[in-house]
Design a protein around this motif. Structure first.
Motif, PDB file in Angstrom:
ATOM      1  N   VAL A 341      -1.131   2.310   4.475  1.00  0.00           N
ATOM      2  CA  VAL A 341      -1.711   3.284   3.549  1.00  0.00           C
ATOM      3  C   VAL A 341      -0.682   3.703   2.509  1.00  0.00           C
ATOM      4  O   VAL A 341       0.518   3.840   2.792  1.00  0.00           O
ATOM      5  N   ASN A 342      -1.161   3.905   1.297  1.00  0.00           N
ATOM      6  CA  ASN A 342      -0.321   4.325   0.173  1.00  0.00           C
ATOM      7  C   ASN A 342      -0.437   5.845   0.020  1.00  0.00           C
ATOM      8  O   ASN A 342      -1.408   6.340  -0.542  1.00  0.00           O
ATOM      9  N   PRO A 343       0.541   6.624   0.508  1.00  0.00           N
ATOM     10  CA  PRO A 343       0.438   8.092   0.430  1.00  0.00           C
ATOM     11  C   PRO A 343       0.345   8.569  -1.023  1.00  0.00           C
ATOM     12  O   PRO A 343       0.916   7.927  -1.914  1.00  0.00           O
ATOM     13  N   PRO A 344      -0.343   9.697  -1.310  1.00  0.00           N
ATOM     14  CA  PRO A 344      -1.007  10.610  -0.376  1.00  0.00           C
ATOM     15  C   PRO A 344      -2.433  10.199  -0.024  1.00  0.00           C
ATOM     16  O   PRO A 344      -3.197  10.998   0.501  1.00  0.00           O
ATOM     17  N   GLN A 345      -2.829   8.962  -0.361  1.00  0.00           N
ATOM     18  CA  GLN A 345      -4.146   8.485   0.024  1.00  0.00           C
ATOM     19  C   GLN A 345      -4.230   8.423   1.552  1.00  0.00           C
ATOM     20  O   GLN A 345      -3.204   8.439   2.246  1.00  0.00           O
ATOM     21  N   THR A 346      -5.422   8.323   2.070  1.00  0.00           N
ATOM     22  CA  THR A 346      -5.591   8.315   3.516  1.00  0.00           C
ATOM     23  C   THR A 346      -6.212   7.020   4.031  1.00  0.00           C
ATOM     24  O   THR A 346      -6.452   6.900   5.234  1.00  0.00           O
ATOM     25  N   ALA A 347      -6.441   6.050   3.148  1.00  0.00           N
ATOM     26  CA  ALA A 347      -7.016   4.787   3.614  1.00  0.00           C
ATOM     27  C   ALA A 347      -6.729   3.674   2.611  1.00  0.00           C
ATOM     28  O   ALA A 347      -6.513   3.923   1.424  1.00  0.00           O
ATOM     29  N   ILE A 348      -6.721   2.441   3.123  1.00  0.00           N
ATOM     30  CA  ILE A 348      -6.529   1.256   2.285  1.00  0.00           C
ATOM     31  C   ILE A 348      -7.349   0.126   2.880  1.00  0.00           C
ATOM     32  O   ILE A 348      -7.415  -0.041   4.109  1.00  0.00           O
ATOM     33  N   LEU A 349      -7.987  -0.659   2.018  1.00  0.00           N
ATOM     34  CA  LEU A 349      -8.800  -1.795   2.458  1.00  0.00           C
ATOM     35  C   LEU A 349      -8.026  -3.082   2.235  1.00  0.00           C
ATOM     36  O   LEU A 349      -7.490  -3.320   1.146  1.00  0.00           O
TER      37      LEU A 349
END
Length: 408
Positions: A341-349
């Motif tokens: 995951v790429n902070p501050p995001q909370t999800a990655i596909l």
């Protein structure tokens, strides 16, 4: 008149930079708007151009030195280029250099736009051999592109003499040697953020798979008409995934949220980051308001990002923000992975390679082009139910792409 060459003003998110490459050395003549030095930050490479014609007289900050915003890099003597030219002309030139001198007007170095100079250096093109079609004979990027194409179309036999030198190995065979190079600021920053993500998040990955046959058939049927209608923009797979992700994010807003301290920030828009590999490392430019973009706009935006990443032209603004990221390791042949995951995001596909596999369909074994999907997410905010529902939504939309257009 001496002119100070200063580092550019860095954005608030960038504390300092590193002198990456001096393209000119003391005593070299420079033209107005010519690239003098590259400053590398932990996000982008910033170019410093000459304010006027002159001669570089002094380098204050050497390659590898850390510089602050607006700090002195070197000095340029304005108007000294004309005086430097006769001195250079008086030096005896080897006979082989005569054709090159004749190729430039009056023996002067051609004027190159910064992008054209960089492209010429990357492809080994002599600027003196390129005919400029821009204003005042300036060599444009298009001129260099034409020269590159001409070089590629030249007979292979003519290129063979230069092959041995280009093919020289870095290390001699059998030698037990090592090469130590400093990590680039971008690579160091990426490493720092990846370690930070794994140490500060409760990261978990869930998987699903999608039958790519419907999208592949749709793309095969309309790709030529699509490209003709949208002025050369090609229809790829990424636009379908972005559209499907936008719809899935609307249905599962927690996947589109971020954590700020003890607060959860829900975003009422979908800014999709698209991970792009470059020579300097992984960069993630952002498609702003992807929910309002058409397939053609998404494909055009991603294509432009790819070109800029290759040329090192992505801006900090283009890589800042983002509420969700998509990474396509499939272009390199990856069959399965667990993206970080790429902070501050909370999800990655994570997208992967399309692989033909035997699948059971209505009691029959059928060979289908399948792709594994991986969703890594912060379990502090996103529960397993939300993550699985998100992937199932994407699977349903991608396996029946008409639903993307009908918004159902």
């Amino acid at each position: 008149m001496a002119i100070e060459i200063k580092a550019p003003t860095f954005p608030e998110s960038v504390a300092d930079g590193t002198v990456a490459t001096w393209h000119k050395q003391p005593g070299d003549a420079v033209k107005r708007d010519e690239l003098i030095v590259d400053i590398e930050t932990d996000k982008v490479v910033m170019e410093v151009l000459a304010e006027t014609d002159g001669v570089l007289t002094e380098i204050v900050k050497n390659e590898g030195d850390t510089v602050l915003s607006g700090e002195l890099l070197g000095k340029l003597e304005a108007g000294a280029a004309a005086a430097a030219a006769p001195a250079q002309a008086s030096a005896p030139a080897p006979a082989a250099a005569a054709p090159v001198a004749a190729a430039s007007a009056g023996g002067e170095e051609p004027i190159l736009a910064p992008a054209a100079r960089k492209l010429a250096e990357e492809n080994g093109i002599d600027p003196n051999s390129v005919r400029g079609t821009g204003k005042d004979g300036r060599v444009t990027k298009e001129d260099v592109v034409a020269a590159v194409e001409a070089k590629k179309s030249a007979p292979a036999a003519a290129a063979k003499p230069a092959a041995p030198a280009a093919a020289a190995p870095i290390f001699a065979e059998g030698d037990r040697v090592e090469k130590r190079v400093p990590m680039t600021r971008l690579r160091a920053k990426v490493a720092e953020r990846l370690v930070e993500a794994q140490s500060s998040m409760a990261m978990l990955t869930t998987f699903n798979e999608v039958n790519m046959k419907p999208i592949m058939e749709l793309r095969s049927k309309y790709k030529d008409l699509f490209e003709k209608t949208h002025n050369g923009v090609r229809l790829g797979f990424m636009s379908f995934f972005v559209k499907a992700a936008v719809e899935a994010l609307k249905r599962q807003p927690g996947v589109n949220a971020s954590i700020d301290g003890n607060d959860i920030v829900y975003h009422g828009y979908q800014d999709i980051g698209v991970a792009v590999s470059s020579d300097r490392g992984l960069v993630v430019p952002v498609l702003r308001n992807a929910e309002h973009m058409s397939l053609a706009e998404i494909e055009g935006g991603i294509n432009e990002f790819g070109k800029k990443a290759k040329a090192g032209k992505l801006t900090i603004e283009e890589m800042t923000g983002g509420t969700f990221t998509i990474s396509n390791g499939g272009v390199f042949g990856s069959l399965l992975s667990t993206p970080i995951v790429n902070p501050p995001q909370t999800a990655i596909l994570g997208m992967h390679k399309i692989q033909e596999r035997p699948m059971a369909v209505n009691g029959q074994v059928v060979i289908l082009p399948m792709m594994y999907l991986a969703l890594s997410y912060d379990h502090r905010l996103i529960d397993g139910k939300e993550a699985v529902t998100f992937l199932v939504t994407m699977k349903d939309l991608l396996e029946d792409p008409a639903r993307l257009l009908l918004d159902i």
